[in-house]
Design an enzyme around this catalytic site. Structure first.
Site: not given
Lengths: 79, 334, 328
Positions: C58, C127
């Site tokens: 990322e 998450h």
């Protein structure tokens, strides 16, 4: 004889709920474990939910067109 | 509880691989029926990688894994009951229902986490190895990560730290050919992740990830090296994920190639069983171990089903919060 | 008009902007396989140079989106789940947010960083983040957080055309909700323009992203109890349509901020402060926040679900604040 509650399973991480598209069995039909029970549409997928048990479909809790949260009851099967 | 072939490491490997495979088969089946919440990422096909690596560790050695978390604790010898209870979100789960399928981490077995942020275990393992070294212990720390995680900066940083400080760490890249839907060849530059070891000045080893003995041997050598103060090793187990990224997703995301069938034929459990039989172990013993593993899974599921869900107040345990006790408006409507 | 889901609205916005401007391209983990349905047939339409699967890195690909933007591209970085923004924080906060400033206006970073708010679904703490308020604390970033498909489409198109970096937070609880979306029309909603989702007299409920839909349900229930709630959807958090919020509070004299983020330093906290600083004279009672308490999100659904703002909690808050001046 006992009642088995069928709940809406989760397909994939993002699924919060699903729309009941089509029941493949009618109340009174006998079903066997693993046999397709109902078509469900969820985020980007259309899936046939198999019957978790062998028995007779006693009651459809979630009608076609309704949206159900995952792990909520959709049917009752008498086993 | 005594088990068939207790104290025989050869049979123990078979037992652990069987336990992983059967635990996950059961989990996948009940997940399909809605009994397990969240996503379920299975380890099937990769059992030799985890079991081989863990057999080379001592019980008190450290280990960090990832979101594909079912195999690692069972490979290290964890009890199945708390793992299954965790999958069902029960209070008796190994993480008391806080972690779920992506976080089956049993600290009593030396685990320091099964983390679902890809690559985030690398620095943790470097730190655990540093701690062990500073404490004068001879423990080592092992990091399981995937081919996908090899692209994360954190993995590189962890390996570099461990190498430059000669820490007792082992980095095991479980290359299962796919990062979710992306083939490794589209995401990882160079032929092998293990080749990067040269850049760190540490040994890089490639091993057949379907061969539990080969994995064990490679990791054992790395562990010996680490305990002797010679620093880390990077091991790449070439393996294969049988299931999709996560199971029961409604459609297959993994782009299977023609090699798929070959991988299925090289099932690590079947291969190992054949080797055991060739070495003179009788089929009946192996059948009994298989049956015993199935019974242990059933027992774990029964335990999980009979266990209670956590109390709402437990959502506020295990974290420092200025807002304790539970906010009145939340409690009133829980 | 055609009915479209929130996810399809994202697809439409991306597709239309990629058709309109060849500088727009898309990259992220597993975008080609169309996991959530926001890139259907994109590879066929735009080719794999403009629809790029990235490694799981990322910080790398979000930072690369920033670099590509600096040289005149208009990238969309799809970070999938907003928790995955954390590995990219370095590039977002040190490079993307600050380069235009540090270099005295020489740099321009027109990029969009998309991610979904993935809470409420037993995906556990790593998450399930709703981290938009962290980025509100970082100057240089614009932030959209729509609550329905129509707004999603219009705001995402505006974000792609904007010359500053924009973070798009897409609430997964809205994914399957449908709106009427005009066909053949260039639907662009300017950033910084909020929307009154329901008019009311007694209390202003400012809700963020998916919480708007919870607040709308609460408003119906409140109506049956004789309380008229006005629902304000800021739609973008940076820039924030302060005037719309303040106008509503001037009218009702009461405010509740509903936010699925953790309470401390949440968007709700910021909005509450703005109301109190600017409209103190109009207030007939305290400004209340209905948020997720400051604990992590557990896996077990039985203890996760009650943590988020619910209809019941919003109704109770409204009764509390309205009831204070109008005892039954």
């Amino acid at each position: 004889m006992a009642d088995h509650t069928v709940v809406l399973p989760q397909f994939g991480m993002g699924m919060k709920d699903g729309e009941i598209v089509k029941w493949l069995k009618a109340v009174g039909d006998s079903v066997t474990e693993g046999e397709p029970l109902v078509e469900v549409e969820a985020a980007k997928t259309e899936v046939e939910v198999p019957s978790p048990v062998t028995g007779t479909l006693k009651q459809i809790v979630a009608e076609e067109g309704s949206t159900v949260d995952v792990r909520e009851a959709i049917a009752i099967i008498e086993v | 509880m005594s088990k068939i072939g207790d104290n025989d490491p050869k049979l123990e490997k078979y037992r652990r691989m069987q336990r992983i495979r059967q635990f996950e088969a059961k989990a996948e089946a009940i997940h399909a029926q809605g009994e397990i919440p969240g996503a379920l990422h299975t380890y099937a096909g990769m059992e030799a990688s985890g079991v081989g690596a863990c057999m080379a560790l001592r019980d008190d050695d450290y280990m960090v894994g990832n979101h594909r978390s079912h195999g690692h604790p069972i490979a290290k010898g964890a009890e199945l009951r708390p793992l299954m209870a965790e999958l069902l979100g029960k209070k008796t789960g190994v993480c008391q229902g806080k972690g779920g399928s992506m976080h089956l981490s049993d600290f009593s077995m030396g685990s320091l986490g099964e983390t679902s942020i890809v690559g985030s275990g690398g620095p943790v393992v470097a730190g655990a190895a540093l701690g062990a070294k500073l404490q004068g212990s001879d423990r080592v720390a092992l990091c399981f990560f995937g081919d996908g995680a090899s692209s994360e900066g954190a993995i590189h940083e962890g390996m570099n730290l461990a190498a430059v400080w000669k820490l007792p760490a082992i980095f095991v890249c479980e290359n299962n050919r796919f990062g979710m839907s992306t083939p490794t060849s589209d995401a990882v530059a160079g032929e092998n992740v293990a080749d990067r070891a040269h850049g760190y000045g540490i040994p890089g080893v490639i091993v057949d990830g379907q061969d539990v003995d080969a994995v064990e041997e490679a990791v054992r050598e790395a562990v010996d090296r680490a305990r002797a103060g010679k620093g880390p090793t990077l091991i790449e187990t070439k393996t294969y994920r049988y299931g999709d990224h996560a199971v029961n997703m409604g459609r297959e995301l993994t782009p299977r190639g023609p090699e798929h069938e070959d991988w299925l034929k090289r099932d690590p459990i079947v291969l190992y069983r054949e080797r055991l039989v060739e070495s003179g172990i009788d089929e009946a013993t192996l059948d009994a171990i298989e049956k015993e593993a199935g019974e242990a899974v059933e027992d774990a599921l029964k335990f999980a089903r009979e266990s209670e869900y956590p109390e709402f107040a437990e959502a506020f345990d295990h974290v420092y919060s200025e807002r304790l006790p539970i906010p009145e408006d939340v409690q009133a409507h829980a | 008009m055609a009915r479209a889901t929130f996810l399809d609205a994202i697809r439409q916005a991306q597709q239309e902007e990629m058709e309109r401007d060849e500088r727009v391209f898309l990259m992220g983990e597993d975008v080609r396989c169309n996991v959530f349905g926001t890139t259907t047939n994109f590879v066929d339409m735009f080719g794999d140079e403009r629809v790029r699967d990235t490694p799981i890195s990322e910080n790398g690909f979000v930072g690369a989106a920033g670099g590509a933007a600096m040289v005149g591209m208009r990238p969309i970085a799809d970070v999938t789940i907003s928790s995955f923004l954390y590995p990219a924080m370095d590039q977002i906060c040190s490079i993307i947010a600050k380069s235009r400033y540090i270099y005295g206006g020489q740099a321009k970073l027109p990029l969009v960083i998309r991610s979904c708010l993935f809470y409420g679904n037993s995906n556990a703490a790593q998450h399930s983040d709703r981290p938009y308020s962290m980025f509100m604390n970082m100057p240089g970033l614009k932030i959209i957080a729509p609550s329905n498909a129509y707004d999603m489409k219009g705001l995402l198109k505006a974000a792609i055309r904007d010359d500053d970096p924009v973070l798009s937070f897409e609430d997964s609880t809205c994914w399957m909700a449908k709106s009427d979306i005009p066909e053949g029309e260039d639907l662009v909603i300017p950033l910084g323009k909020g929307d009154i989702k329901r008019e009311g007299r007694d209390v202003t409920i400012i809700a963020i992203a998916g919480a708007v839909n919870t607040a709308l349900k609460a408003a119906k229930e409140l109506e049956s109890e004789g309380i008229s709630a006005e629902i304000v959807d800021p739609r973008t958090l940076v820039p924030l349509d302060k005037e719309l919020i303040l106008q509503s509070v001037r009218k009702t004299g009461r405010a509740i901020c509903v936010d699925v983020a953790h309470q401390t330093c949440s968007a709700a906290s910021e909005i509450s402060a703005i109301i109190v600083e600017n409209e103190f004279e109009s207030l007939k009672g305290p400004v209340l926040r209905v948020t997720t308490p400051d604990t992590h999100l557990p896996f077990s659904p039985h203890i996760e679900k009650p943590l988020y703002p619910t209809v019941e909690r919003i109704v109770a808050a409204a009764k509390k604040v309205v009831g204070q001046r109008q005892p039954a």
